[in-house]
Design a protein around this motif. Sequence first.
Motif, PDB file in Angstrom:
ATOM      1  N   ALA A   1      -4.856  11.050  12.818  1.00 49.32           N
ATOM      2  CA  ALA A   1      -4.712  11.290  14.064  1.00 49.32           C
ATOM      3  C   ALA A   1      -5.040  12.518  14.387  1.00 49.32           C
ATOM      4  CB  ALA A   1      -3.491  10.440  14.547  1.00 49.32           C
ATOM      5  N   VAL A   2      -4.955  12.952  15.873  1.00 44.99           N
ATOM      6  CA  VAL A   2      -5.612  14.734  16.405  1.00 44.99           C
ATOM      7  C   VAL A   2      -4.290  15.005  16.556  1.00 44.99           C
ATOM      8  CG1 VAL A   2      -7.668  13.605  17.218  1.00 44.99           C
ATOM      9  CG2 VAL A   2      -5.818  13.426  19.064  1.00 44.99           C
ATOM     10  N   ASN A   3      -3.118  13.835  16.960  1.00 38.65           N
ATOM     11  CA  ASN A   3      -1.727  14.371  17.547  1.00 38.65           C
ATOM     12  C   ASN A   3      -0.573  14.052  16.696  1.00 38.65           C
ATOM     13  OD1 ASN A   3      -1.086  12.801  19.643  1.00 38.65           O
ATOM     14  ND2 ASN A   3      -2.761  14.402  20.831  1.00 38.65           N
ATOM     15  N   LYS A   4       0.625  14.555  16.854  1.00 36.61           N
ATOM     16  CA  LYS A   4       1.204  13.584  16.476  1.00 36.61           C
ATOM     17  C   LYS A   4       1.729  12.552  17.447  1.00 36.61           C
ATOM     18  CE  LYS A   4       6.869  14.294  15.564  1.00 36.61           C
ATOM     19  NZ  LYS A   4       6.660  12.776  14.946  1.00 36.61           N
ATOM     20  N   GLU A   5       1.392  12.892  18.205  1.00 35.10           N
ATOM     21  CA  GLU A   5       1.668  10.882  19.104  1.00 35.10           C
ATOM     22  C   GLU A   5       0.220   9.658  18.778  1.00 35.10           C
ATOM     23  OE1 GLU A   5       0.779   9.900  24.344  1.00 35.10           O
ATOM     24  OE2 GLU A   5       0.596  11.780  23.453  1.00 35.10           O
ATOM     25  N   VAL A   6      -1.311  10.310  18.626  1.00 34.93           N
ATOM     26  CA  VAL A   6      -1.761   9.206  18.293  1.00 34.93           C
ATOM     27  C   VAL A   6      -1.572   9.083  16.919  1.00 34.93           C
ATOM     28  CG1 VAL A   6      -3.773   8.686  17.096  1.00 34.93           C
ATOM     29  CG2 VAL A   6      -3.528   9.759  19.431  1.00 34.93           C
ATOM     30  N   HIS A   7      -0.580   9.991  15.619  1.00 32.01           N
ATOM     31  CA  HIS A   7      -0.423   9.191  14.600  1.00 32.01           C
ATOM     32  C   HIS A   7       0.813   8.604  14.645  1.00 32.01           C
ATOM     33  CE1 HIS A   7       3.066  10.657  11.705  1.00 32.01           C
ATOM     34  NE2 HIS A   7       1.724  10.259  10.339  1.00 32.01           N
ATOM     35  N   ASP A   8       2.085   8.952  15.512  1.00 27.81           N
ATOM     36  CA  ASP A   8       3.492   7.925  15.486  1.00 27.81           C
ATOM     37  C   ASP A   8       3.295   6.554  16.095  1.00 27.81           C
ATOM     38  OD1 ASP A   8       5.128  10.195  14.885  1.00 27.81           O
ATOM     39  OD2 ASP A   8       5.973  10.418  16.061  1.00 27.81           O
ATOM     40  N   ARG A   9       1.805   6.552  16.977  1.00 26.94           N
ATOM     41  CA  ARG A   9       1.569   5.495  17.692  1.00 26.94           C
ATOM     42  C   ARG A   9       0.997   4.278  16.659  1.00 26.94           C
ATOM     43  NH1 ARG A   9       1.951   1.440  20.843  1.00 26.94           N
ATOM     44  NH2 ARG A   9       0.388   1.334  22.796  1.00 26.94           N
ATOM     45  N   ILE A  10       0.175   5.489  15.422  1.00 34.28           N
ATOM     46  CA  ILE A  10      -0.193   3.848  15.041  1.00 34.28           C
ATOM     47  C   ILE A  10       0.488   3.188  13.669  1.00 34.28           C
ATOM     48  CG2 ILE A  10      -1.623   3.972  12.351  1.00 34.28           C
ATOM     49  CD1 ILE A  10      -3.165   6.450  13.468  1.00 34.28           C
ATOM     50  N   TYR A  11       1.337   4.096  13.963  1.00 32.07           N
ATOM     51  CA  TYR A  11       2.925   3.898  12.511  1.00 32.07           C
ATOM     52  C   TYR A  11       3.949   2.472  13.617  1.00 32.07           C
ATOM     53  CZ  TYR A  11       2.085   6.649   8.232  1.00 32.07           C
ATOM     54  OH  TYR A  11       1.787   7.143   7.193  1.00 32.07           O
ATOM     55  N   GLU A  12       3.299   2.961  14.904  1.00 35.83           N
ATOM     56  CA  GLU A  12       4.132   1.815  15.744  1.00 35.83           C
ATOM     57  C   GLU A  12       3.925   0.854  15.384  1.00 35.83           C
ATOM     58  OE1 GLU A  12       4.812   1.395  20.441  1.00 35.83           O
ATOM     59  OE2 GLU A  12       5.088   3.527  19.332  1.00 35.83           O
ATOM     60  N   ILE A  13       2.311   0.563  15.859  1.00 34.23           N
ATOM     61  CA  ILE A  13       2.192  -1.374  15.860  1.00 34.23           C
ATOM     62  C   ILE A  13       1.871  -1.574  15.121  1.00 34.23           C
ATOM     63  CG2 ILE A  13       0.814   0.143  18.526  1.00 34.23           C
ATOM     64  CD1 ILE A  13      -1.807   0.262  17.366  1.00 34.23           C
TER      65      ILE A  13
END
Length: 170
Positions: free
Chosen positions: A66-78
């Motif tokens: 992931a390019v940033n924490k937001e994308v990183h966290d969203r991958i785990y979330e979905i």
Amino acid sequence: LLQKEEFPISELIVGTECGGSDPTSGLAANPAIGAMSDLLVAAGGTSILSETSEFIGAEHILARRAVNKEVHDRIYEITARFEKHFHLVGEVREGNPSPGNKAGGLSCLEEKSLGCIHKGGHSPIQAVYDYAKQIQAKQGLVIMDTPGNDPSSVAGMVAGGAQIVVFSTG
């Protein structure tokens, strides 16, 4: 009357999908799609990695890209949301993959997931889009939160702007 019009490859949005997974999916077909995805991203285009339910067990690998924490966290979330849905209907990781996947030689969901994520090549993941949300061109590698059901997943990517969908099968 059909008219052809040239456009830059950076305007191209390609969806990626796999069905009927077996060992050849993760060893040949999906890595080939991943190489295409990397070439498209390098040329400024957009590649969509789909099938959130097939990230389970491999989400940590995607999150590292992931390019940033937001994308990183969203991958785990979905991914966690899909796994929760499986549990709500009595499914567990050991209950996956499908009988057809097992007959094809896959022993567990993680093997299926590791094969699936190869479709995304090695490019950084720029964003996570909700199902069927419009994707702008020139985004690089993105994830669309789609189910593993092939027709539903493809429909979401097309609704989101994919002009081409590359579909592999084992």
